[in-house]
Design a protein around this motif. Structure first.
Motif, PDB file in Angstrom:
ATOM      1  N   UNK A  12       0.829  -1.201   0.000  1.00  0.00           N
ATOM      2  CA  UNK A  12       0.000   0.000   0.000  1.00  0.00           C
ATOM      3  C   UNK A  12       0.864   1.252   0.000  1.00  0.00           C
ATOM      4  N   UNK A  13       1.923   1.257   0.839  1.00  0.00           N
ATOM      5  CA  UNK A  13       2.800   2.418   0.913  1.00  0.00           C
ATOM      6  C   UNK A  13       3.550   2.642  -0.392  1.00  0.00           C
ATOM      7  N   UNK A  14       3.980   1.539  -1.034  1.00  0.00           N
ATOM      8  CA  UNK A  14       4.696   1.641  -2.305  1.00  0.00           C
ATOM      9  C   UNK A  14       3.789   2.242  -3.375  1.00  0.00           C
ATOM     10  N   UNK A  15       2.548   1.760  -3.409  1.00  0.00           N
ATOM     11  CA  UNK A  15       1.585   2.273  -4.382  1.00  0.00           C
ATOM     12  C   UNK A  15       1.309   3.756  -4.132  1.00  0.00           C
ATOM     13  N   UNK A  16       1.236   4.142  -2.852  1.00  0.00           N
ATOM     14  CA  UNK A  16       0.993   5.540  -2.503  1.00  0.00           C
ATOM     15  C   UNK A  16       2.134   6.437  -2.977  1.00  0.00           C
ATOM     16  N   UNK A  17       3.376   5.969  -2.749  1.00  0.00           N
ATOM     17  CA  UNK A  17       4.536   6.750  -3.140  1.00  0.00           C
ATOM     18  C   UNK A  17       4.626   6.896  -4.655  1.00  0.00           C
ATOM     19  N   UNK A  18       4.327   5.802  -5.378  1.00  0.00           N
ATOM     20  CA  UNK A  18       4.345   5.859  -6.843  1.00  0.00           C
ATOM     21  C   UNK A  18       3.320   6.862  -7.342  1.00  0.00           C
ATOM     22  N   UNK A  19       2.130   6.812  -6.726  1.00  0.00           N
ATOM     23  CA  UNK A  19       1.061   7.730  -7.111  1.00  0.00           C
ATOM     24  C   UNK A  19       1.442   9.172  -6.823  1.00  0.00           C
ATOM     25  N   UNK A  20       2.086   9.393  -5.676  1.00  0.00           N
ATOM     26  CA  UNK A  20       2.455  10.751  -5.274  1.00  0.00           C
ATOM     27  C   UNK A  20       3.523  11.341  -6.183  1.00  0.00           C
ATOM     28  N   UNK A  21       4.386  10.447  -6.707  1.00  0.00           N
ATOM     29  CA  UNK A  21       5.490  10.910  -7.555  1.00  0.00           C
ATOM     30  C   UNK A  21       5.117  10.955  -9.035  1.00  0.00           C
ATOM     31  N   UNK A  22       3.973  10.413  -9.385  1.00  0.00           N
ATOM     32  CA  UNK A  22       3.586  10.348 -10.789  1.00  0.00           C
ATOM     33  C   UNK A  22       3.379  11.763 -11.351  1.00  0.00           C
ATOM     34  N   UNK A  23       3.775  11.963 -12.591  1.00  0.00           N
ATOM     35  CA  UNK A  23       3.615  13.252 -13.242  1.00  0.00           C
ATOM     36  C   UNK A  23       2.145  13.462 -13.605  1.00  0.00           C
ATOM     37  N   UNK A  24       1.532  14.546 -13.141  1.00  0.00           N
ATOM     38  CA  UNK A  24       0.116  14.764 -13.438  1.00  0.00           C
ATOM     39  C   UNK A  24      -0.108  15.052 -14.917  1.00  0.00           C
TER      40      UNK A  24
END
Length: 335
Positions: A12-24
């Motif tokens: 869950x944390x990994x997915x959150x970090x990937x989402x947070x770093x994704x380019x909008x």
């Protein structure tokens, strides 16, 4: 159980970090100077035309609207369109018309053509208003690539939206009229459509509607306004990245009149009383007639530029467009 719980936590944390770093995804280029719309134009026109009203953008019950559809994406930049569809009583496929908005190649919004798109849908046509890259974001020929990509998108998704892929028209006003004409007269030319490769869906259109748009950037009258030395840069100069003397070949290349051929689609010109915006129209018609390409001209006496956003001029604009396309496409709307 404890190991499984920790594993789930890290997932869950990994997915959150990937989402947070994704380019909008960017769907709108932020330009605070871009204020060209019906409201600001109305304020400029109402003194000379006190009887005008801003045309309605509301879709009636007979029209289905689908907004903010991404038709092409460059990296994280998404170009979008709004689609207006007639609610047919039969399953007959409907021809389509794509609108390219106005704004001197540097300003404007696709919503500037929403009133005309809605009314075209009321008349039995699928209509799309598109955004494209303006000169502060990308210079010529980026806008041409975008519009051709929009045509291709509509053709690819024709079955989904009940569109007749064999009958697609391109229309535009002012700068959008010039772009629409150039897109139409360069049907499937790879130079103007680098995404067009063997086996790919065609971006060709079957009709053009040029509403108060230039046909020749290089004529003396056009250069007087579009290459005005007092403007640094002029609207056209900003789009081309230089004045006529600096980017001569681009100014010539972007002039629809220089691409006339026997394969040019039929074209309808709708013009205001402001003749500077439709420079080159008569000369282009003179080149088209010997080639047996259908052309029509509808002039709206005393109409200002940007008339397509206002009543009472929107109604005759729609009427002329519908009659022209019905004839060219041999189409009888089912309403």
């Amino acid at each position: 159980m404890q190991l499984k719980s920790k594993t789930n936590y890290f997932i869950v944390m990994f997915a959150f970090l990937i989402s947070a770093c994704a380019t909008p995804v960017i769907t709108h280029f932020d330009d605070p100077t871009n204020t060209y719309n019906a409201q600001t134009t109305y304020q400029k026109l109402k003194g000379d035309y006190p009887f005008i009203t801003i045309a309605s953008t509301t879709s009636p019950a007979t029209v289905k609207e689908i907004k903010n559809i991404t038709y092409v994406q460059y990296g994280n930049r998404a170009m979008q369109l709004d689609l207006y569809l007639p609610k047919p009583s039969t399953k007959k496929l409907t021809p389509a018309i794509i609108f390219v908005h106005c704004g001197g190649w540097k300003h404007g919004y696709r919503e500037n053509f929403t009133p005309m798109a809605v009314r075209m849908a009321e008349q039995g046509y699928a209509a799309a208003t598109i955004s494209y890259r303006l000169s502060p974001e990308a210079q010529y020929p980026a806008a041409i690539y975008d519009v051709k990509a929009a045509v291709r998108w509509l053709r690819i998704h024709a079955k989904k939206y009940g569109v007749d892929a064999q009958h697609v028209a391109i229309a535009g006003g002012s700068a959008g009229g010039q772009i629409a004409s150039l897109v139409g007269v360069t049907n499937d030319e790879e130079k103007f459509d680098p995404q067009r490769k063997s086996g790919k869906v065609s971006s060709a259109v079957q009709a053009i509607i040029n509403i108060d748009g230039l046909s020749d950037f290089t004529s003396e009258t056009a250069l007087k306004y579009e290459d005005d030395p007092k403007k640094n840069p002029s609207a056209a100069g900003a789009w081309f990245g230089g004045r006529y003397s600096e980017k001569t070949e681009l100014w010539k290349e972007a002039s629809p009149i220089n691409h006339v051929s026997k394969n040019t689609p039929p074209i309808l010109f709708i013009g205001s009383a402001q003749t500077r915006f439709s420079v080159g129209r008569e000369e282009m018609i003179a080149k088209l007639k010997p080639l047996s390409v259908d052309t029509q001209v509808v002039l709206l006496p005393n109409a200002p530029h940007s008339f397509w956003m206002f009543d009472p001029w929107l109604e005759p604009s729609v009427k002329s467009t519908v009659e022209f396309l019905n004839s060219e496409f041999n189409y009888v709307p089912q309403r």
